[in-house]
Motif scaffolding. Structure first.
Motif, PDB file in Angstrom:
ATOM      1  N   CYS A  26       0.869  -1.174   0.000  1.00 42.38           N
ATOM      2  CA  CYS A  26       0.000   0.000   0.000  1.00 42.38           C
ATOM      3  C   CYS A  26       0.909   1.227   0.000  1.00 42.38           C
ATOM      4  CB  CYS A  26      -0.890  -0.035   1.244  1.00 42.38           C
ATOM      5  SG  CYS A  26      -1.959   1.393   1.378  1.00 42.38           S
ATOM      6  N   ARG A  50       3.787  -1.709  -7.521  1.00 46.05           N
ATOM      7  CA  ARG A  50       3.088  -0.524  -7.049  1.00 46.05           C
ATOM      8  C   ARG A  50       3.583  -0.145  -5.653  1.00 46.05           C
ATOM      9  NH1 ARG A  50      -2.343   0.130  -4.485  1.00 46.05           N
ATOM     10  NH2 ARG A  50      -1.005   1.100  -2.942  1.00 46.05           N
ATOM     11  N   LYS A  55       0.190   9.416   0.380  1.00 46.09           N
ATOM     12  CA  LYS A  55      -1.011   8.658   0.737  1.00 46.09           C
ATOM     13  C   LYS A  55      -2.155   9.569   1.157  1.00 46.09           C
ATOM     14  CE  LYS A  55      -1.273   4.954   0.750  1.00 46.09           C
ATOM     15  NZ  LYS A  55      -1.608   4.136  -0.455  1.00 46.09           N
ATOM     16  N   HIS A 203      -8.711  -3.223  -2.030  1.00 44.71           N
ATOM     17  CA  HIS A 203      -9.520  -2.131  -1.485  1.00 44.71           C
ATOM     18  C   HIS A 203     -11.012  -2.449  -1.501  1.00 44.71           C
ATOM     19  CE1 HIS A 203      -5.652  -0.115  -2.020  1.00 44.71           C
ATOM     20  NE2 HIS A 203      -6.032   0.597  -0.973  1.00 44.71           N
ATOM     21  N   GLU A 229      -2.474  -5.528  -3.228  1.00 39.90           N
ATOM     22  CA  GLU A 229      -1.434  -5.046  -2.317  1.00 39.90           C
ATOM     23  C   GLU A 229      -0.700  -6.212  -1.655  1.00 39.90           C
ATOM     24  OE1 GLU A 229      -3.146  -0.675  -1.052  1.00 39.90           O
ATOM     25  OE2 GLU A 229      -3.425  -2.325   0.358  1.00 39.90           O
ATOM     26  N   ASP A 240      -3.272   0.114   5.638  1.00 37.89           N
ATOM     27  CA  ASP A 240      -4.051  -1.009   5.077  1.00 37.89           C
ATOM     28  C   ASP A 240      -3.491  -2.388   5.444  1.00 37.89           C
ATOM     29  OD1 ASP A 240      -5.733   0.857   4.029  1.00 37.89           O
ATOM     30  OD2 ASP A 240      -5.150   0.588   1.936  1.00 37.89           O
ATOM     31  N   GLN A 243      -5.502  -5.831   4.723  1.00 41.51           N
ATOM     32  CA  GLN A 243      -5.809  -6.338   3.390  1.00 41.51           C
ATOM     33  C   GLN A 243      -4.577  -6.754   2.591  1.00 41.51           C
ATOM     34  OE1 GLN A 243      -7.777  -2.718   2.256  1.00 41.51           O
ATOM     35  NE2 GLN A 243      -6.143  -2.078   0.870  1.00 41.51           N
TER      36      GLN A 243
HETATM   37 MN    MN Z   1      -4.007   0.864   0.204  1.00 45.38          MN
END
Ligand code: MN
Ligand code: PEP
Length: 368
Positions: A26, A50, A55, A203, A229, A240, A243
């Protein structure tokens, strides 16, 4: 048997055919973190890395990204492993800094897509630049706003554009972090058939256990890629954390996904499909005539309410209908979420029609 594979990302400098896999944390946290995630992602064949550098956070005083100091870490990663790099940009300054650091792909986040001023600023800063841009859906379920953001970026002369479906915020609590509302990306694809579609199950689900099933759903709907992610130590991620999955878990999911074929060159299959589709068309026709009948009755009730001076909206009656249909839905194997949504829409249309009668009669009275 042939897989129709119309979209690929070769012109983006990506060699593999779909699905395109974009993965990484993330947020960039440290050079070490970037390098260790990158090493593992490289081993499982991920081509696009990524990492969030800037953020957008819902509340102030949470970690807002390491900022531009993270860009040289990414350059180093690229030199070592040859990834294409993707970062989020939210304004012209981010675009300029990212491009100066040889970032290959930029993405516009959900909180930016909602704001036409911000999207236009990004588009203006891209004039004359040839870089792929991913546009996440806006946080609110508005297909026009999503399409508008894509058009603004394309209007700057960018031809390598893809949409990223990351789900929509809702007030109601649900099992998803952001409701997928699959009909919205489907509608976007109907309007823009050449647009590659990428799903962001991280997400949408908001938790590790949901990544697999959402990714499979995206593959069933013929998405062109997945943005997922990943982190070497997900529990300790700075944003995050619920996740993110390890590159190893990502590899397991990617190996277990079933990639369905879109089209067969098989006459029997085509005939069967035609038959089934004509059954669907017949049921849709029936639905229309039943709905029309129902509305006619609603209009009669509207007349009755007007004559007797009763308000159009009768909350008690609506509550009765709601509890009855949820029960009936279960008996017919339909989820309560679905029946609630469909009956709310039908009820709203009845109310609109009844209100229209009242207004028409009031206007006639006024003008006579
Ligand atoms: Mn994220
Ligand atoms: C992200 O990808 O980490 C992110 C912030 O995404 P979104 O814009 O979808 O919330």
């Amino acid at each position: 048997m042939k897989v129709k594979n119309a979209l690929n990302f070769n012109s983006w400098g990506i060699s593999k055919n779909k699905p395109l896999i974009i993965s990484g944390p993330c947020s960039a946290e440290s050079e070490n973190q970037i390098l260790s995630i990158g090493k593992m992602l490289k081993e499982i064949g991920v081509e696009v890395f990524r990492a969030g550098i800037w953020k957008p956070r819902t509340r102030p005083n949470s970690f807002e990204g390491v900022g531009a100091i993270g860009l040289p870490w990414l350059q180093n990663l690229k030199q070592q492993y040859g990834f294409k790099l993707a970062v989020e940009v939210a304004n012209a300054k981010h675009v300029n800094q990212a491009l100066k650091s040889n970032i290959d792909i930029l993405w516009v986040g959900a909180r930016t897509t909602v704001n036409p001023f911000a999207v236009q600023e990004i588009a203006d800063s891209l004039e004359g630049v040839d870089v792929p841009i991913l546009i996440k859906n806006p946080i609110n379920p508005d297909v026009n706003l999503w399409q508008g953001a894509i058009e603004r970026i394309q209007g700057a002369g960018i031809d390598k554009v893809a949409a990223v479906h990351r789900g929509f915020s809702t007030f109601d609590k649900s099992n998803y972090r952001n409701l997928p509302m699959w009909q919205i990306p489907i509608e976007l694809k109907r309007r823009m058939p050449q647009l590659p579609m990428i799903c962001d199950p991280s997400h949408i689900g908001g938790k590790r256990s949901m990544i697999h099933q959402i990714s499979q759903k995206a593959m069933d709907l013929n998405y062109d890629g997945l943005m997922i992610e990943s982190h070497v130590n997900p529990d300790n991620a700075w944003s995050d954390s619920m996740q993110q999955i390890t590159p190893k878990e990502l590899n397991t999911i990617l190996n277990e996904l079933v990639y369905k074929v879109v089209d067969f060159d098989d006459a029997n299959f085509k005939n069967d499909l035609r038959d089934l589709r004509s059954q669907i068309d017949n049921y849709d026709n029936e639905l229309f005539s039943v709905l029309q009948q129902r509305m006619k009755v609603a209009v009669q009730i509207g007349e009755y309410k007007r004559k007797n001076n009763i308000t159009v909206l009768q909350p008690r009656r609506w509550n009765e209908i709601l509890s009855k249909i949820i029960q009936q839905g279960e008996e017919h194997d339909l989820s309560s979420e679905f029946v609630k949504r469909i009956f709310s829409a039908i009820h709203q249309e009845s109310i609109n029609k009844q209100t229209a009668i009242v207004n028409r009669v009031d206007n006639i009275k006024k003008s006579s």
